[in-house]
Design a protein around this motif. Structure first.
Motif, short mmCIF file in Angstrom:
data_model
loop_
_atom_site.label_atom_id
_atom_site.label_comp_id
_atom_site.label_asym_id
_atom_site.label_seq_id
_atom_site.Cartn_x
_atom_site.Cartn_y
_atom_site.Cartn_z
N ARG A 49 16.37 50.44 18.15
CA ARG A 49 16.97 50.39 16.81
C ARG A 49 16.91 48.98 16.24
O ARG A 49 16.57 48.78 15.07
CB ARG A 49 18.43 50.87 16.89
CG ARG A 49 19.18 50.83 15.58
CD ARG A 49 20.67 51.10 15.80
NE ARG A 49 21.26 50.30 16.85
CZ ARG A 49 21.71 49.05 16.68
NH1 ARG A 49 21.63 48.47 15.51
NH2 ARG A 49 22.24 48.38 17.69
N ALA A 82 12.62 56.37 14.07
CA ALA A 82 13.87 57.04 14.43
C ALA A 82 13.79 58.50 14.07
O ALA A 82 13.24 58.86 13.02
CB ALA A 82 15.05 56.37 13.71
N GLU A 83 14.32 59.32 14.94
CA GLU A 83 14.37 60.75 14.63
C GLU A 83 15.51 60.99 13.67
O GLU A 83 16.60 60.45 13.83
CB GLU A 83 14.58 61.55 15.91
CG GLU A 83 13.40 61.48 16.86
CD GLU A 83 13.59 62.37 18.06
OE1 GLU A 83 14.40 63.32 17.99
OE2 GLU A 83 12.93 62.10 19.06
N LYS A 84 15.25 61.82 12.68
CA LYS A 84 16.29 62.14 11.71
C LYS A 84 17.09 63.33 12.24
O LYS A 84 16.52 64.27 12.78
CB LYS A 84 15.66 62.47 10.36
CG LYS A 84 14.91 61.28 9.83
CD LYS A 84 14.55 61.43 8.40
CE LYS A 84 13.83 60.15 8.07
NZ LYS A 84 13.50 59.82 6.86
N PRO A 85 18.40 63.25 12.13
CA PRO A 85 19.23 64.38 12.63
C PRO A 85 18.91 65.66 11.87
O PRO A 85 18.61 65.64 10.68
CB PRO A 85 20.66 63.93 12.37
CG PRO A 85 20.59 62.68 11.59
CD PRO A 85 19.17 62.21 11.53
N ALA A 87 19.47 68.95 9.84
CA ALA A 87 20.48 69.23 8.79
C ALA A 87 21.28 70.45 9.12
O ALA A 87 20.99 71.30 9.83
CB ALA A 87 19.78 69.44 7.46
#
Length: 87
Positions: A49, A82-85, A87
């Motif tokens: 990160r 980064a992986e996106k959470p 939805a």
């Protein structure tokens, strides 16, 4: 400015400060060795990160970064996006 924008700015300012502190430590060494030392330190101690945010700073022009930090960029591992959470 929203809280999130202010937090992001402070985080990036801190990363610039930290990278410059690392560079200051290595600046007494020969240039190539110093740049390699900066890259190794960031690779070894900064989580993905932090390195993602670091590369955002670099890609935005590297404002505030010491020249030695910029010279070390080629040796710093770029983390996966980064992986996106979900939805």
């Amino acid at each position: 400015m929203s809280h999130d924008e202010n937090h992001a700015m402070n985080t990036k300012e801190k990363l610039v400060y930290m990278a410059n502190q690392i560079a200051a430590f290595f600046e007494t060494m020969p240039h190539d060795e110093a740049a390699a030392g900066v890259a190794k330190h960031i690779n070894d101690f900064w989580d993905p990160r932090m390195r993602r945010q670091f590369f955002e700073i670099v890609e935005a022009g590297g404002k505030g970064l010491r020249p030695l930090v910029l010279d070390a960029v080629a040796g710093i591992r770029r983390p996966a996006p980064a992986e996106k959470p979900a939805a």
